[in-house]
Structures are given as C-alpha cells and as structure tokens.
Design a protein around this motif. Structure first.
Motif, PDB file in Angstrom:
ATOM      1  N   GLY A 289       0.815  -1.206   0.000  1.00 26.69           N
ATOM      2  CA  GLY A 289       0.000   0.000   0.000  1.00 26.69           C
ATOM      3  C   GLY A 289       0.847   1.254   0.000  1.00 26.69           C
ATOM      4  N   ILE A 290       0.274   2.336  -0.528  1.00 26.06           N
ATOM      5  CA  ILE A 290       0.937   3.635  -0.600  1.00 26.06           C
ATOM      6  C   ILE A 290      -0.069   4.709  -0.197  1.00 26.06           C
ATOM      7  N   VAL A 291       0.314   5.524   0.797  1.00 25.96           N
ATOM      8  CA  VAL A 291      -0.528   6.618   1.271  1.00 25.96           C
ATOM      9  C   VAL A 291       0.319   7.878   1.314  1.00 25.96           C
ATOM     10  N   ALA A 292      -0.228   9.008   0.841  1.00 20.18           N
ATOM     11  CA  ALA A 292       0.534  10.265   0.851  1.00 20.18           C
ATOM     12  C   ALA A 292      -0.413  11.447   0.923  1.00 20.18           C
ATOM     13  N   THR A 293       0.110  12.571   1.411  1.00 20.07           N
ATOM     14  CA  THR A 293      -0.672  13.815   1.413  1.00 20.07           C
ATOM     15  C   THR A 293      -0.351  14.667   0.194  1.00 20.07           C
TER      16      THR A 293
END
Length: 368
Positions: A133-137
C-alpha cells in the motif's frame, strides 16, 4: 596417606561438579541468547516524513499537547542522505534509495544512475504474494510515492508515472493526483483502466471500511489540501484503513506512508505550515504504533529522505524561554536524518549508515 587420597578425590569431584554447573550455565545462556536473536517481522510500515530533520522532530516535542509518538520508539539511528550525483539529495533520489536500495541522480524515479529501472520493494513483495500500500498527502505521482511503483527518468513526468499504476501490484493507493488519471494530454482515461484491472476507484471521500477489491482513493486533483485548509485526519485515517485492509493478507504486507507536506512547509519557510503537518504526521505514527503493538508481528520504521529548510529551533534573542523557528534555506540541506524503529527487527536500524541501508535492512528482514 589414605586420608590424603580421599581428600584429593573429594576435591576433584567437587571441582568437576562446579565445572559441569558452569558449563551448563554457559550453555543455558547461549541458548537464551540464541532465542532472542532478531525476530522476523511479518509486516513492515515505512513512514516517511518528507524533509523531516531532527529539528522538525524536536518541534513535535515542543509544540504537541501531550507526549509525542516519536518518544515511543526505543531504537534510533541516523541516515546519510546524499544522492548518487550530488551531496544534497532531492525527494526522488531520496525515495528511490528506500524503494530500490540504489543511489541515483536527483530527479530519478525508480531508476539507477544510468536510467535503468531498478526493482522496487513493492514489486518484489507483490510478486511474492504480500499485500502492498501507498498513502501520501501529496499526489500519488509525487516523487516519494512514485518511486515505489514507477520507473521514469524524471520526477516531472507525472502522466508517464501514472501509467505504471494499473500494473503496479499495489493493493491500496490513497492521496491526491486525480487529474493525471482523467485529464490527461494523451486523452486516455486511466480511471477506466484501473477499474478494468480490478480496482475500486473512490474520488469523493475516504471510506470507513476497506473494499474487498484493490483500492484507488484519489481525493484531490493534485496534492491534498494543507492541514490549515481543512484536510483533517486524512493521513491517520487512510493509514488505519490501509492497515485494516492489508493485514488480511496471511503472507504479510508492506505499507509506505508519507507526510509529504512537511517538506512543503520547509520550502516555504513557513513554520506554522511545517509544524501543523508534522503534528499530523506524529498522530499517524500513533496509528501505526498502536497497530504494531496489538499485532505483534509488525515493524514500524520512521525516517526522512532529507531535511528541508535548514530548520532550527533558536532562542528569541537572549530570551532562552522562547523558541523562534528559523530557516537557513528554501531548499534542502545535507544534514543526516533520524531513523526510528519499533517492533521485530528494530535493532537492525541502530547506528549511522547510508540511506540505501534502509532498503537493504528491510529486505534482509523480509528474506529471513
């Protein structure tokens, strides 16, 4: 004479018993030491505070109400961040070392210094059946997240980066970057392509529960709003949602979470912007650490690709009771950055080492 021989026999018998006891004790200690060797984590959460140096971390201590989550880590190392072609790295080369374990040129996304694609940790683990998974603002096409699933010669090739998403093997995306899917210069509708590849595409709000399908969650045209613009708890909540989804995989998972806008606050020399983003990141660390504590098989790593702004917490003149945040540059600096680790395998991250070692240490733990 007989008494003397008996005494000697008795003496050596006692000596033999003592020696045996010592031998057993040493053996027992050896067994004990062996049993506490590095335990293999089933899962790794890598949290990257883009542009986050030690002064930024210190700001979390001074400006947070209550104990910061940074203080929950028992293992702390230092990473040397120079890129493959310059003393000071940018985010693309800085993230590519984490994703591939190679030093490369500034601006490179998932390629080595000769622009040859390098296998990423996401690709390797996905091929082994682990969830990713990849999460970013930022947008998911921005330098750091892009380096984990794309291979392009320049970080500015956002549409080309996006084209890697459908076949990336990533099970969970969350961030901004919608326009690079559906407002493309080439006219392609990559949202339709993602759906055809089995992704559930969500563009309105963060779901409360994960989907059974792979997920592409894009909540902004480009980067996500600042905390001061009402982003709210997107980062901690998206991280929690990702963990709920990825942890269903029995083989394990790898999740990369980026506090992207810590860097942007540094570039703007805007202390309020930086500190708000940093506190949001610290809150997200709490989500990861709470999950890891309950799970028992998860390693949490927190680091930065570089420091931004030459940020420092200075005194306000001769007033040593007042902190005045200051900057020395609108660019990056070459200072080392901290590496925090907690969970199985955390001790591997002690010491001072090149940034590429973060990748190699993670892969060594996954390969045990």
């Amino acid at each position: 004479m007989q008494l003397k021989i008996s005494f000697l026999t008795f003496f050596f018998s006692i000596l033999l018993i003592i020696t045996s006891c010592v031998s057993v004790q040493v053996s027992d200690n050896t067994v004990s030491t062996t049993s506490t060797e590095v335990k293999k984590p089933k899962n790794i959460i890598l949290l990257i505070g883009d542009g986050m140096g030690l002064s930024q971390v210190s700001a979390a201590i001074y400006y947070k109400d209550g104990k910061p989550n940074f203080e929950r880590f028992s293992t702390i190392g230092l990473s040397k961040t120079s890129s493959g072609n310059e003393l000071i790295t940018d985010s693309a080369a800085g993230a590519t070392v984490f994703s591939t374990g190679v030093k490369t040129y500034n601006g490179a996304i998932g390629v080595n210094i000769d622009t040859i694609p390098a296998p990423t940790i996401v690709e390797q683990l996905s091929n082994r059946g682990l969830a990713t998974g990849i999460v970013a603002t930022s947008s998911i096409q921005h330098a750091t997240p892009a380096s984990f699933y794309a291979h392009v010669k320049s970080r500015r090739l956002y549409e080309e980066i996006t084209a890697f998403a459908p076949n990336s093997g990533v099970n969970f995306f969350a961030g901004g970057g919608l326009k690079f899917f559906n407002e493309r210069k080439d006219g392609k509708d990559l949202l339709a392509t993602m759906r055809a590849k089995g992704y559930e595409v969500i563009t309105d709000k963060l779901p409360k529960t994960p989907s059974d399908k792979n997920e592409l969650i894009l909540l902004a045209s480009n980067g996500m709003p600042k905390m001061s613009e009402g982003r709210g708890d997107f980062l901690p909540n998206a991280t929690k949602l990702a963990l709920e989804k990825l942890s269903k995989n029995e083989k394990g998972f790898f999740l990369m979470v980026e506090g992207s806008q810590i860097d942007w606050g540094g570039h703007d020399n805007d202390a309020d912007y930086l500190i708000q983003e940093l506190l949001d990141f610290d809150k997200t660390l709490g989500v990861a650490l709470d999950f890891a504590k309950q799970n028992g098989e998860t390693l949490v790593i927190v680091t930065a690709d570089h420091e931004t702004g030459g940020f420092t917490l200075a005194s306000d003149g001769s007033d040593y009771n007042t902190i005045k945040p200051l900057f020395s540059t609108t660019g990056h600096s070459g200072t080392m950055v901290p590496v925090f680790a907690e969970g199985p395998g955390a001790a591997s991250f002690n010491g001072i080492y090149e940034s590429i070692e973060v990748y190699h240490k993670m892969m060594a733990l996954f390969n045990k």
